[in-house]
Design a protein around this motif. Structure first.
Motif, PDB file in Angstrom:
ATOM      1  N   PHE A 219      20.889  -7.387 -21.546  1.00 17.22           N
ATOM      2  CA  PHE A 219      20.622  -6.344 -22.541  1.00 17.22           C
ATOM      3  C   PHE A 219      21.601  -5.200 -22.328  1.00 17.22           C
ATOM      4  CE2 PHE A 219      18.168  -4.973 -18.906  1.00 17.22           C
ATOM      5  CZ  PHE A 219      18.236  -3.585 -18.935  1.00 17.22           C
ATOM      6  N   TYR A 220      21.728  -4.345 -23.363  1.00 24.02           N
ATOM      7  CA  TYR A 220      22.643  -3.213 -23.316  1.00 24.02           C
ATOM      8  C   TYR A 220      21.916  -1.977 -23.846  1.00 24.02           C
ATOM      9  CZ  TYR A 220      25.952  -7.113 -23.207  1.00 24.02           C
ATOM     10  OH  TYR A 220      26.614  -8.272 -22.894  1.00 24.02           O
ATOM     11  N   SER A 221      22.382  -0.819 -23.398  1.00 23.11           N
ATOM     12  CA  SER A 221      21.825   0.436 -23.912  1.00 23.11           C
ATOM     13  C   SER A 221      22.923   1.212 -24.616  1.00 23.11           C
ATOM     14  CB  SER A 221      21.240   1.278 -22.763  1.00 23.11           C
ATOM     15  OG  SER A 221      22.263   1.647 -21.851  1.00 23.11           O
ATOM     16  N   PHE A 222      22.509   2.001 -25.589  1.00 25.68           N
ATOM     17  CA  PHE A 222      23.479   2.828 -26.315  1.00 25.68           C
ATOM     18  C   PHE A 222      22.742   4.016 -26.907  1.00 25.68           C
ATOM     19  CE2 PHE A 222      21.626   0.112 -29.454  1.00 25.68           C
ATOM     20  CZ  PHE A 222      21.622   0.817 -30.636  1.00 25.68           C
ATOM     21  N   LEU A 223      23.498   4.989 -27.338  1.00 23.43           N
ATOM     22  CA  LEU A 223      22.907   6.188 -27.923  1.00 23.43           C
ATOM     23  C   LEU A 223      22.820   6.034 -29.432  1.00 23.43           C
ATOM     24  CD1 LEU A 223      24.646   9.048 -25.903  1.00 23.43           C
ATOM     25  CD2 LEU A 223      22.301   8.187 -25.650  1.00 23.43           C
ATOM     26  N   SER A 224      21.644   6.310 -29.964  1.00 26.61           N
ATOM     27  CA  SER A 224      21.439   6.271 -31.405  1.00 26.61           C
ATOM     28  C   SER A 224      21.694   7.653 -31.961  1.00 26.61           C
ATOM     29  CB  SER A 224      20.006   5.830 -31.718  1.00 26.61           C
ATOM     30  OG  SER A 224      19.763   5.928 -33.099  1.00 26.61           O
ATOM     31  N   LYS A 225      22.515   7.732 -32.996  1.00 28.55           N
ATOM     32  CA  LYS A 225      22.914   9.033 -33.527  1.00 28.55           C
ATOM     33  C   LYS A 225      21.780   9.714 -34.262  1.00 28.55           C
ATOM     34  CE  LYS A 225      26.680  11.221 -36.063  1.00 28.55           C
ATOM     35  NZ  LYS A 225      27.936  11.006 -36.797  1.00 28.55           N
ATOM     36  N   THR A 226      20.930   8.933 -34.913  1.00 32.19           N
ATOM     37  CA  THR A 226      19.822   9.523 -35.668  1.00 32.19           C
ATOM     38  C   THR A 226      18.535   8.900 -35.216  1.00 32.19           C
ATOM     39  OG1 THR A 226      20.047   7.891 -37.433  1.00 32.19           O
ATOM     40  CG2 THR A 226      21.265   9.970 -37.680  1.00 32.19           C
ATOM     41  N   ASN A 227      17.514   9.658 -35.255  1.00 36.74           N
ATOM     42  CA  ASN A 227      16.202   9.167 -34.888  1.00 36.74           C
ATOM     43  C   ASN A 227      15.157  10.000 -35.604  1.00 36.74           C
ATOM     44  OD1 ASN A 227      13.641   9.099 -33.118  1.00 36.74           O
ATOM     45  ND2 ASN A 227      14.883   7.430 -32.262  1.00 36.74           N
ATOM     46  N   GLU A 228      14.344   9.382 -36.414  1.00 34.73           N
ATOM     47  CA  GLU A 228      13.372  10.097 -37.222  1.00 34.73           C
ATOM     48  C   GLU A 228      12.318  10.782 -36.364  1.00 34.73           C
ATOM     49  OE1 GLU A 228      11.749   7.348 -39.916  1.00 34.73           O
ATOM     50  OE2 GLU A 228      13.595   7.072 -41.062  1.00 34.73           O
ATOM     51  N   ILE A 229      12.025  10.188 -35.189  1.00 35.46           N
ATOM     52  CA  ILE A 229      10.941  10.717 -34.361  1.00 35.46           C
ATOM     53  C   ILE A 229      11.321  12.054 -33.741  1.00 35.46           C
ATOM     54  CG2 ILE A 229       9.531  10.272 -32.314  1.00 35.46           C
ATOM     55  CD1 ILE A 229       9.698   7.335 -32.929  1.00 35.46           C
ATOM     56  N   ASN A 230      12.566  12.161 -33.275  1.00 31.14           N
ATOM     57  CA  ASN A 230      12.960  13.413 -32.592  1.00 31.14           C
ATOM     58  C   ASN A 230      13.877  14.282 -33.451  1.00 31.14           C
ATOM     59  OD1 ASN A 230      15.312  12.008 -32.485  1.00 31.14           O
ATOM     60  ND2 ASN A 230      15.276  11.645 -30.268  1.00 31.14           N
TER      61      ASN A 230
ATOM     62  N   MET B 178      24.076  -0.556 -18.069  1.00 31.26           N
ATOM     63  CA  MET B 178      25.430  -0.321 -18.607  1.00 31.26           C
ATOM     64  C   MET B 178      25.315   0.433 -19.929  1.00 31.26           C
ATOM     65  SD  MET B 178      28.322  -3.103 -19.714  1.00 31.26           S
ATOM     66  CE  MET B 178      29.844  -2.581 -20.469  1.00 31.26           C
ATOM     67  N   MET B 179      25.691   1.641 -19.905  1.00 31.39           N
ATOM     68  CA  MET B 179      25.629   2.477 -21.099  1.00 31.39           C
ATOM     69  C   MET B 179      26.894   2.304 -21.926  1.00 31.39           C
ATOM     70  SD  MET B 179      24.229   4.849 -23.029  1.00 31.39           S
ATOM     71  CE  MET B 179      22.962   5.653 -22.047  1.00 31.39           C
ATOM     72  N   LEU B 180      26.697   1.891 -23.178  1.00 35.43           N
ATOM     73  CA  LEU B 180      27.829   1.844 -24.098  1.00 35.43           C
ATOM     74  C   LEU B 180      27.901   3.227 -24.727  1.00 35.43           C
ATOM     75  CD1 LEU B 180      27.277  -1.652 -25.675  1.00 35.43           C
ATOM     76  CD2 LEU B 180      28.770  -1.025 -23.796  1.00 35.43           C
ATOM     77  N   GLY B 181      28.700   4.125 -24.079  1.00 36.70           N
ATOM     78  CA  GLY B 181      28.667   5.542 -24.329  1.00 36.70           C
ATOM     79  C   GLY B 181      28.805   5.986 -25.754  1.00 36.70           C
ATOM     80  N   GLY B 182      28.376   7.281 -25.944  1.00 35.84           N
ATOM     81  CA  GLY B 182      28.239   7.895 -27.234  1.00 35.84           C
ATOM     82  C   GLY B 182      28.765   7.170 -28.441  1.00 35.84           C
ATOM     83  N   TRP B 183      27.975   6.757 -29.333  1.00 43.69           N
ATOM     84  CA  TRP B 183      28.249   6.207 -30.680  1.00 43.69           C
ATOM     85  C   TRP B 183      29.228   5.015 -30.689  1.00 43.69           C
ATOM     86  CZ3 TRP B 183      24.749   9.479 -30.821  1.00 43.69           C
ATOM     87  CH2 TRP B 183      24.921  10.848 -30.646  1.00 43.69           C
ATOM     88  N   LEU B 184      29.494   4.404 -29.555  1.00 44.43           N
ATOM     89  CA  LEU B 184      30.454   3.295 -29.540  1.00 44.43           C
ATOM     90  C   LEU B 184      29.817   1.964 -29.932  1.00 44.43           C
ATOM     91  CD1 LEU B 184      32.544   4.046 -26.318  1.00 44.43           C
ATOM     92  CD2 LEU B 184      33.109   4.518 -28.709  1.00 44.43           C
TER      93      LEU B 184
ATOM     94  N   GLY C 286      16.326  13.826 -35.628  1.00 45.88           N
ATOM     95  CA  GLY C 286      17.763  13.594 -35.729  1.00 45.88           C
ATOM     96  C   GLY C 286      18.500  13.696 -34.434  1.00 45.88           C
ATOM     97  N   LYS C 287      17.822  13.992 -33.337  1.00 45.35           N
ATOM     98  CA  LYS C 287      18.501  14.057 -32.044  1.00 45.35           C
ATOM     99  C   LYS C 287      18.818  12.657 -31.545  1.00 45.35           C
ATOM    100  CE  LYS C 287      16.141  18.340 -30.741  1.00 45.35           C
ATOM    101  NZ  LYS C 287      15.258  18.986 -29.747  1.00 45.35           N
ATOM    102  N   SER C 288      19.869  12.536 -30.758  1.00 47.19           N
ATOM    103  CA  SER C 288      20.256  11.229 -30.232  1.00 47.19           C
ATOM    104  C   SER C 288      19.215  10.732 -29.230  1.00 47.19           C
ATOM    105  CB  SER C 288      21.626  11.315 -29.563  1.00 47.19           C
ATOM    106  OG  SER C 288      21.560  12.230 -28.469  1.00 47.19           O
ATOM    107  N   SER C 289      19.080   9.412 -29.180  1.00 45.35           N
ATOM    108  CA  SER C 289      18.129   8.811 -28.245  1.00 45.35           C
ATOM    109  C   SER C 289      18.723   7.523 -27.713  1.00 45.35           C
ATOM    110  CB  SER C 289      16.791   8.538 -28.940  1.00 45.35           C
ATOM    111  OG  SER C 289      16.960   7.578 -29.965  1.00 45.35           O
ATOM    112  N   GLN C 290      18.219   7.097 -26.590  1.00 45.76           N
ATOM    113  CA  GLN C 290      18.728   5.873 -25.977  1.00 45.76           C
ATOM    114  C   GLN C 290      18.039   4.669 -26.604  1.00 45.76           C
ATOM    115  OE1 GLN C 290      18.692   5.988 -21.743  1.00 45.76           O
ATOM    116  NE2 GLN C 290      19.542   3.932 -21.496  1.00 45.76           N
TER     117      GLN C 290
END
Length: 263
Positions: free
Chosen positions: A64-75, A1-7, A77-81
């Protein structure tokens, strides 16, 4: 279940050891990647997640739940799950690690939930009983303190009523006689017994033998008769004697007042 973009707006509610968050619906959760880092496992995060979450059979949307992270140091600043775990899921995952850190994290979650659990009626009754016991103990202590204070007040009142106003009349010999007489009346003993009690008290206070000293004085000065007040006056000990008699009267009067209070 994806809690879509930045929600996924998570609110951190505790971070004593490992951060615990609260979702918009009030559910307490843990970030899976942060849990992985705290477990100090050598397994790569993606492999660890698949082995400990997906393969075991935990269900997305419930455990558990999945969501998109707005910032990510590894990639860059690209969004990641990202994934969050319910506390029950996180406790189970920590336990199956079978290491000291896993058990420590599991206990951390358990202790956190205990703090949130409302007290049972039994716990409230026990707490109330403890409070009542503490109140009774404090009350008992106050009663003892009041008893000591009352005794001091009666001692002071006795000295005002029975020494300063009455026994100051006449010279010191007369005053001593009156004090011993009053002591005898208060204690229901004879006048000679009152003097005997006085001699014992004087001997104890000054480590002496008053009767023997009187007899020795009579022999030395060839006196046929010599009263106790006269001897004390001749050897300049009348003031000491007055203090001893004062304590005797004070003790007798205090006992008498307590008997009255008891009745």
């Amino acid at each position: 279940m994806m809690l879509g973009g930045w929600l996924m707006n998570l609110k951190m509610i505790v971070n004593d050891f490992l951060a615990i968050y609260e979702t918009e619906t009030g559910e307490r959760v843990v970030n899976a990647q942060e849990l992985h880092e705290m477990l100090f496992t050598s397994t790569h995060y993606n492999d660890w997640f698949h082995r400990n979450i997906i393969s075991i059979g935990f269900i997305e949307g419930r455990d558990f739940y999945s969501f998109l992270s707005k910032t990510n140091e590894i990639n860059d600043g690209k969004s990641s799950q990202q994934y969050i775990l319910t506390l029950d899921t996180a406790k189970h995952v920590a336990m199956i690690q079978r290491n000291e850190m896993g058990m420590k994290i599991r206990q951390y979650f358990i202790d956190f939930e205990k703090k949130l659990t409302p007290m049972s009626i039994e716990d409230l009754i026990i707490m109330q009983a403890k409070s009542v016991k503490e109140v009774k103990e404090r009350q008992s202590l106050l009663e003892q303190q009041n008893k000591v204070l009352l005794e001091k007040q009666m001692t002071l009142q006795h000295r005002v009523d029975h020494i300063d106003k009455i026994d100051t009349i006449g010279d010191l010999q007369q005053r001593l006689n009156k004090m011993i007489q009053k002591y005898a009346v208060q204690n229901g003993v004879s006048f000679p017994q009152g003097w005997k009690d006085f001699r014992n008290a004087f001997n104890t206070a000054f480590r002496t033998n008053l009767q023997r000293r009187v007899e020795n004085y009579k022999l030395k000065h060839r006196l046929k008769q010599l009263s106790m007040p006269q001897y004390l006056s001749l050897v300049n000990r009348l003031e000491d004697a007055i203090r001893v008699a004062d304590k005797m009267l004070n003790s007798a009067n205090t006992k008498l007042r307590y008997k009255k209070l008891e009745h």
